[in-house]
Structures are given as C-alpha cells and as structure tokens.
Scaffold this motif. Structure first.
Motif, PDB file in Angstrom:
ATOM      1  N   PRO A  47       0.871  -1.278  -0.039  1.00 29.27           N
ATOM      2  CA  PRO A  47      -0.084   0.073  -0.002  1.00 29.27           C
ATOM      3  C   PRO A  47       0.941   1.112  -0.072  1.00 29.27           C
ATOM      4  CG  PRO A  47       0.046  -0.946   2.262  1.00 29.27           C
ATOM      5  CD  PRO A  47       0.646  -2.068   1.247  1.00 29.27           C
ATOM      6  N   VAL A  48       2.034   1.290  -0.285  1.00 28.38           N
ATOM      7  CA  VAL A  48       3.113   2.338  -0.319  1.00 28.38           C
ATOM      8  C   VAL A  48       3.693   2.673  -1.573  1.00 28.38           C
ATOM      9  CG1 VAL A  48       3.649   2.008   2.172  1.00 28.38           C
ATOM     10  CG2 VAL A  48       4.794   0.847   0.185  1.00 28.38           C
ATOM     11  N   GLN A  49       3.717   4.067  -1.810  1.00 26.13           N
ATOM     12  CA  GLN A  49       4.263   4.504  -3.083  1.00 26.13           C
ATOM     13  C   GLN A  49       5.311   5.502  -2.658  1.00 26.13           C
ATOM     14  OE1 GLN A  49       1.714   5.694  -6.435  1.00 26.13           O
ATOM     15  NE2 GLN A  49       2.750   7.774  -6.526  1.00 26.13           N
ATOM     16  N   ALA A  50       6.466   5.657  -3.643  1.00 29.57           N
ATOM     17  CA  ALA A  50       7.404   6.354  -3.287  1.00 29.57           C
ATOM     18  C   ALA A  50       7.577   7.462  -4.623  1.00 29.57           C
ATOM     19  CB  ALA A  50       8.784   6.014  -2.890  1.00 29.57           C
ATOM     20  N   ASP A  51       7.793   8.802  -4.524  1.00 29.79           N
ATOM     21  CA  ASP A  51       8.079   9.664  -5.471  1.00 29.79           C
ATOM     22  C   ASP A  51       9.403  10.098  -5.773  1.00 29.79           C
ATOM     23  OD1 ASP A  51       5.197   9.256  -5.804  1.00 29.79           O
ATOM     24  OD2 ASP A  51       4.675  11.134  -4.432  1.00 29.79           O
ATOM     25  N   GLY A  52       9.863  10.337  -6.796  1.00 34.16           N
ATOM     26  CA  GLY A  52      11.194  11.194  -6.833  1.00 34.16           C
ATOM     27  C   GLY A  52      12.433  10.425  -6.524  1.00 34.16           C
ATOM     28  N   MET A  53      12.573   9.220  -6.735  1.00 30.68           N
ATOM     29  CA  MET A  53      13.577   8.307  -6.411  1.00 30.68           C
ATOM     30  C   MET A  53      14.551   7.914  -7.469  1.00 30.68           C
ATOM     31  SD  MET A  53      12.382   5.620  -3.244  1.00 30.68           S
ATOM     32  CE  MET A  53      11.996   6.350  -1.853  1.00 30.68           C
ATOM     33  N   ASN A  54      15.746   7.624  -7.311  1.00 32.80           N
ATOM     34  CA  ASN A  54      16.542   7.134  -8.312  1.00 32.80           C
ATOM     35  C   ASN A  54      16.381   5.641  -8.006  1.00 32.80           C
ATOM     36  OD1 ASN A  54      18.573   6.162  -6.569  1.00 32.80           O
ATOM     37  ND2 ASN A  54      19.803   8.099  -6.676  1.00 32.80           N
ATOM     38  N   LEU A  55      17.182   4.855  -8.922  1.00 36.07           N
ATOM     39  CA  LEU A  55      16.865   3.314  -8.845  1.00 36.07           C
ATOM     40  C   LEU A  55      17.400   2.865  -7.384  1.00 36.07           C
ATOM     41  CD1 LEU A  55      16.253   0.939 -10.059  1.00 36.07           C
ATOM     42  CD2 LEU A  55      18.367   0.729 -11.156  1.00 36.07           C
ATOM     43  N   ASP A  56      18.706   3.231  -7.188  1.00 35.47           N
ATOM     44  CA  ASP A  56      18.954   2.473  -5.811  1.00 35.47           C
ATOM     45  C   ASP A  56      18.199   3.036  -4.660  1.00 35.47           C
ATOM     46  OD1 ASP A  56      21.083   1.361  -7.117  1.00 35.47           O
ATOM     47  OD2 ASP A  56      22.334   3.222  -7.086  1.00 35.47           O
ATOM     48  N   GLN A  57      17.801   4.026  -4.711  1.00 33.31           N
ATOM     49  CA  GLN A  57      16.790   4.584  -3.450  1.00 33.31           C
ATOM     50  C   GLN A  57      15.444   3.783  -3.714  1.00 33.31           C
ATOM     51  OE1 GLN A  57      16.531   8.704  -4.716  1.00 33.31           O
ATOM     52  NE2 GLN A  57      17.887   9.228  -3.179  1.00 33.31           N
ATOM     53  N   ALA A  58      14.803   3.526  -4.874  1.00 34.20           N
ATOM     54  CA  ALA A  58      13.678   2.600  -4.884  1.00 34.20           C
ATOM     55  C   ALA A  58      13.970   1.397  -4.523  1.00 34.20           C
ATOM     56  CB  ALA A  58      13.210   2.834  -6.347  1.00 34.20           C
ATOM     57  N   TRP A  59      15.304   0.622  -4.866  1.00 33.41           N
ATOM     58  CA  TRP A  59      15.349  -0.577  -4.506  1.00 33.41           C
ATOM     59  C   TRP A  59      15.381  -0.893  -2.811  1.00 33.41           C
ATOM     60  CZ3 TRP A  59      19.507  -2.198  -8.712  1.00 33.41           C
ATOM     61  CH2 TRP A  59      18.987  -2.890  -9.528  1.00 33.41           C
ATOM     62  N   ASP A  60      16.180   0.449  -2.371  1.00 36.77           N
ATOM     63  CA  ASP A  60      16.279   0.382  -0.635  1.00 36.77           C
ATOM     64  C   ASP A  60      14.877   0.551  -0.340  1.00 36.77           C
ATOM     65  OD1 ASP A  60      18.930  -0.120  -1.106  1.00 36.77           O
ATOM     66  OD2 ASP A  60      19.594   1.852  -0.712  1.00 36.77           O
ATOM     67  N   TRP A  61      14.164   1.417  -0.681  1.00 30.06           N
ATOM     68  CA  TRP A  61      12.736   1.854  -0.309  1.00 30.06           C
ATOM     69  C   TRP A  61      11.830   0.384  -0.368  1.00 30.06           C
ATOM     70  CZ3 TRP A  61       8.459   1.418  -3.121  1.00 30.06           C
ATOM     71  CH2 TRP A  61       7.260   1.977  -2.522  1.00 30.06           C
ATOM     72  N   ALA A  62      11.763  -0.412  -1.471  1.00 33.38           N
ATOM     73  CA  ALA A  62      11.213  -1.534  -1.440  1.00 33.38           C
ATOM     74  C   ALA A  62      11.537  -2.425  -0.365  1.00 33.38           C
ATOM     75  CB  ALA A  62      11.044  -2.048  -3.067  1.00 33.38           C
ATOM     76  N   GLU A  63      12.642  -2.744  -0.448  1.00 36.34           N
ATOM     77  CA  GLU A  63      13.189  -3.711   0.600  1.00 36.34           C
ATOM     78  C   GLU A  63      12.924  -3.330   1.920  1.00 36.34           C
ATOM     79  OE1 GLU A  63      17.256  -5.558   2.350  1.00 36.34           O
ATOM     80  OE2 GLU A  63      17.246  -4.863   0.155  1.00 36.34           O
ATOM     81  N   TYR A  64      13.031  -1.911   2.510  1.00 38.92           N
ATOM     82  CA  TYR A  64      12.567  -1.350   3.820  1.00 38.92           C
ATOM     83  C   TYR A  64      11.395  -1.810   4.110  1.00 38.92           C
ATOM     84  CZ  TYR A  64      11.778   1.888   7.449  1.00 38.92           C
ATOM     85  OH  TYR A  64      11.274   2.371   8.620  1.00 38.92           O
ATOM     86  N   ASN A  65      10.356  -1.616   2.940  1.00 39.61           N
ATOM     87  CA  ASN A  65       8.831  -1.618   3.145  1.00 39.61           C
ATOM     88  C   ASN A  65       8.537  -3.325   2.980  1.00 39.61           C
ATOM     89  OD1 ASN A  65       7.402   0.837   3.558  1.00 39.61           O
ATOM     90  ND2 ASN A  65       8.840   1.456   2.102  1.00 39.61           N
ATOM     91  N   GLY A  66       9.253  -4.052   2.946  1.00 42.04           N
ATOM     92  CA  GLY A  66       9.050  -5.555   2.811  1.00 42.04           C
ATOM     93  C   GLY A  66       8.909  -6.162   1.548  1.00 42.04           C
ATOM     94  N   GLY A  67       9.148  -5.451   0.585  1.00 42.33           N
ATOM     95  CA  GLY A  67       8.794  -5.772  -0.965  1.00 42.33           C
ATOM     96  C   GLY A  67      10.278  -5.798  -1.701  1.00 42.33           C
ATOM     97  N   VAL A  68       9.919  -5.618  -3.085  1.00 42.30           N
ATOM     98  CA  VAL A  68      10.826  -5.648  -4.272  1.00 42.30           C
ATOM     99  C   VAL A  68      10.157  -4.840  -5.243  1.00 42.30           C
ATOM    100  CG1 VAL A  68      11.867  -8.000  -3.655  1.00 42.30           C
ATOM    101  CG2 VAL A  68       9.804  -7.784  -5.178  1.00 42.30           C
TER     102      VAL A  68
END
Length: 141
Positions: A47-68
């Motif tokens: 249920p989460v969305q992130a805006d304005g991230m580069n790829l490495d930030q997006a990968w880290d963000w997805a993992e932090y939130n329990g996903g991919v």
C-alpha cells in the motif's frame, strides 16, 4: 517494522484451494508466470508509493517496506488487475535493461495507455513495491 494481519483472502485454483493473509492496504494482483508460461507465484501490491527516487533509492525503499520492485511480467499483472492504483507517471521496474547496468526499464503510464521505456539509474521516478507469495502460500524473497 511489524505488520499486522487484517484480513484473509482465498485463492481458488482448479482443484487446489489456497489461503494466505493480506496486510492492511495490500491488494492481490494475480499470479505471475515464468518464461514458459508456467505459474510461478502470487503478486501482492503493497500500500505504499514513493516519488522522485533514483533506482538505488527505489530498491532500498522497496526492501525497507518488505517488498521488491515489480518485474516487467509482474507489471503486466498489476496493470491488468489494479490499473486504478497507478497515476500517470513513470515507475521503476526490477529489470535491468540489456544496454547495461546504468539503464533500467520503467513502466510508463499516461491517461490512455501504458508502455515501457528506458531510464538512467540516477533519474528520478515513482516506485511501487510488491511482495511475492509462492504458489503454496509461503512468502518469498
């Protein structure tokens, strides 16, 4: 981060019946297939969305939130079943582009259609995360 189970869904497949739980706000997107067309796993949109991230930030963000980050195949299922969850933006995928490690595919949504494109790793895009559940109901990743 500890998540709490809030509801359970039932997946009925021909002769098999499978139950697994969704966390609050998650949405079931369907079953992904492999290159041969065999069913490979269930896809659950977080249920989460992130805006304005580069790829490495997006990968880290997805993992932090329990996903991919979803692959191209998983994006197809997401678009087919949960199109209303995505705004007219570019979203990172979990697929490296064949041109090399500095390019990734992005899923591009606009008001009429969607497609895929290439983006540099340091460009800024939206991100959505999924979790994978294997066909027996066991979480993957």
């Amino acid at each position: 981060m500890e998540l709490e189970f809030t509801r359970e869904i039932m997946i009925h497949k021909t002769t098999n019946s499978l139950a697994f739980s969704l966390y609050e706000g998650e949405r079931y997107a369907g079953i992904a297939t492999d290159d041969t067309g065999r069913e490979s796993h269930h896809i659950v949109l977080l249920p989460v969305q992130a805006d304005g991230m580069n790829l490495d930030q997006a990968w880290d963000w997805a993992e932090y939130n329990g996903g991919v980050l979803p692959t191209l195949v998983e994006w197809s299922a997401l678009e087919e079943t949960l199109r209303d969850e995505f705004s007219a933006n570019n979203y990172w995928t979990g697929n490296l582009e064949s041109a090399g490690a500095n390019c990734m595919y992005v899923k591009i949504f606009n008001s009429l259609t969607s497609t895929y494109g290439r983006a540099m790793r340091d460009s800024k895009h939206h991100a959505r995360a999924i979790r994978r559940v294997d066909l027996s109901g066991v979480p993957m990743d």
